[in-house]
Write an enzyme that holds these catalytic residues in place. Structure first.
Site, PDB file in Angstrom:
ATOM      1  N   ASP A 127       0.863  -1.188   0.000  1.00 21.11           N
ATOM      2  CA  ASP A 127       0.000   0.000   0.000  1.00 21.11           C
ATOM      3  C   ASP A 127       0.901   1.240   0.000  1.00 21.11           C
ATOM      4  OD1 ASP A 127      -2.530   1.429   0.208  1.00 21.11           O
ATOM      5  OD2 ASP A 127      -1.909   1.952   2.226  1.00 21.11           O
ATOM      6  N   SER A 128       0.295   2.371  -0.349  1.00 24.47           N
ATOM      7  CA  SER A 128       1.060   3.625  -0.299  1.00 24.47           C
ATOM      8  C   SER A 128       1.469   3.954   1.140  1.00 24.47           C
ATOM      9  CB  SER A 128       0.212   4.758  -0.868  1.00 24.47           C
ATOM     10  OG  SER A 128      -0.962   4.904  -0.091  1.00 24.47           O
ATOM     11  N   CYS A 162      -4.276  -1.531  -2.201  1.00 19.96           N
ATOM     12  CA  CYS A 162      -4.414  -0.093  -2.419  1.00 19.96           C
ATOM     13  C   CYS A 162      -5.303   0.058  -3.653  1.00 19.96           C
ATOM     14  CB  CYS A 162      -3.027   0.481  -2.674  1.00 19.96           C
ATOM     15  SG  CYS A 162      -3.017   2.209  -3.134  1.00 19.96           S
ATOM     16  N   GLU A 210      -2.775   9.420   7.394  1.00 18.00           N
ATOM     17  CA  GLU A 210      -1.309   9.243   7.393  1.00 18.00           C
ATOM     18  C   GLU A 210      -0.659  10.131   8.462  1.00 18.00           C
ATOM     19  OE1 GLU A 210       1.095   7.336   5.348  1.00 18.00           O
ATOM     20  OE2 GLU A 210      -0.697   6.125   5.146  1.00 18.00           O
ATOM     21  N   CYS A 248     -11.143   2.744  -0.504  1.00 15.57           N
ATOM     22  CA  CYS A 248      -9.741   3.089  -0.212  1.00 15.57           C
ATOM     23  C   CYS A 248      -9.409   2.342   1.065  1.00 15.57           C
ATOM     24  CB  CYS A 248      -9.585   4.589  -0.006  1.00 15.57           C
ATOM     25  SG  CYS A 248      -7.960   5.050   0.650  1.00 15.57           S
ATOM     26  N   HIS A 283      -7.417   2.858   3.363  1.00 14.47           N
ATOM     27  CA  HIS A 283      -7.212   3.677   4.569  1.00 14.47           C
ATOM     28  C   HIS A 283      -8.535   3.915   5.311  1.00 14.47           C
ATOM     29  CE1 HIS A 283      -3.299   4.661   2.848  1.00 14.47           C
ATOM     30  NE2 HIS A 283      -2.996   5.410   3.903  1.00 14.47           N
TER      31      HIS A 283
END
Ligand code: DGL
Length: 290
Positions: A6-7, A69, A168, A202, A204
């Site tokens: 994932d990012s 992701c 993040e 997403c 996240h």
């Protein structure tokens, strides 16, 4: 080894569920935190960043990589599968006897279950600007709903550019996050008040799922919110059963290594929080020529 990419932290929501269903395998998690978020970047950038990560993970011994992701799955998966994997597999054959590798995404397994959940047939997709602009969910849902379920769906997408940066930065429980959660939900529901199913498109977003559900209740619009972790985990279990050519190459000692392109300590404490167990991360550099 199974690679989960994932990012940043989002893929941990997928890794946690996968390890619940398939605890016996060895895993390598990579979060490209130094270059996150991906969701506001161009196709070219997302493709090259994802390819760097995929090459690195294969160089570490992964057989299967899950792009945990949506942004990378929407923007980079197809090109990597069609253009890069044949070259990577040809190289693998030269270096390691008959080893074959593959990369899978999270969009296809998700769209396979969404049509069975909505009653009104009106579905909302909450995702990054890059995933929204790819139209992947709209196109795939349209295909699956009509061919497999014999129905058509009204799909409305909402880009949520502030959510990943807030997560993040560890600011997802702040008043600022609350403001942006309400803002994007109001925008979406104003465009389609018939929505009864909301896909968190997403990885996240499960980290703010309780806040999303609370905001929907306070807006007087309870919806079914769908996170992808369990769906992707079940789909991977099924895939491994159908593909012994990959399954037989996987080591089974139940281990998991965590890599990040940013600060290892910061990753360890965030990951520990998200996964509920202690995690030690290592910092790595993703260079273009692995
Ligand atoms: N977790 C990611 C996704 O599922 C990435 C978000 C980002 O880096 O913007 O789209």
């Amino acid at each position: 080894m199974i690679g989960i990419f994932d990012s940043g932290y989002g893929g941990l929501t997928i890794l946690g569920q996968i390890r619940k269903v398939l605890p016996e395998y060895d895993y390598l998690y990579l979060g490209d935190n130094a270059r996150a978020p991906y969701g506001t970047r161009s196709f070219d950038c997302i493709y090259h960043y994802t390819l760097d990560a995929v090459r690195y993970m294969f160089s570490q011994g992964c057989t299967l990589i899950i792009l945990a992701c949506n942004t990378a799955s929407a923007k980079a998966l197809r090109t990597i599968q069609q253009h890069d994997l044949p070259l990577i597999n040809a190289q693998m054959r030269k270096w390691e006897n008959e080893k074959i590798v593959n990369v899978l995404g999270v969009i296809r397994p998700t769209v396979e279950v969404v049509p069975s959940i909505t009653r009104t047939g009106h579905v909302g997709i909450l995702a990054t600007p890059a995933t929204v602009s790819s139209e992947s969910y709209v196109l795939e849902l349209d295909k699956i709903a009509s061919t497999i379920y014999g129905r058509s769906l009204i799909v409305t997408q909402q880009p949520c550019p502030m959510w990943v940066p807030l997560i993040e930065a560890g600011e997802h429980n702040s008043d600022g996050a609350k403001y942006f959660i309400r803002k994007y939900l109001q925008e979406l529901l104003a465009r389609d008040p018939m929505i009864d199913t909301l896909l968190l498109g997403c990885t996240h977003y499960p980290l703010i799922q309780p806040a999303i559900d609370a905001e929907l209740a306070s807006l007087g619009h309870p919806c079914k919110t769908i996170a992808q972790g369990e769906i992707v985990a079940r789909s991977l279990a099924d895939y491994l059963q159908r593909h012994p050519e990959y399954e037989t190459q996987l080591q089974k000692s139940g281990s998991c290594r965590y890599l990040t392109t940013d600060d290892a300590e910061r990753f360890s404490s965030a990951a520990t929080l998200f996964l509920g167990n202690t995690v030690q991360a290592e910092r790595i550099e993703l260079t273009v020529n692995q």
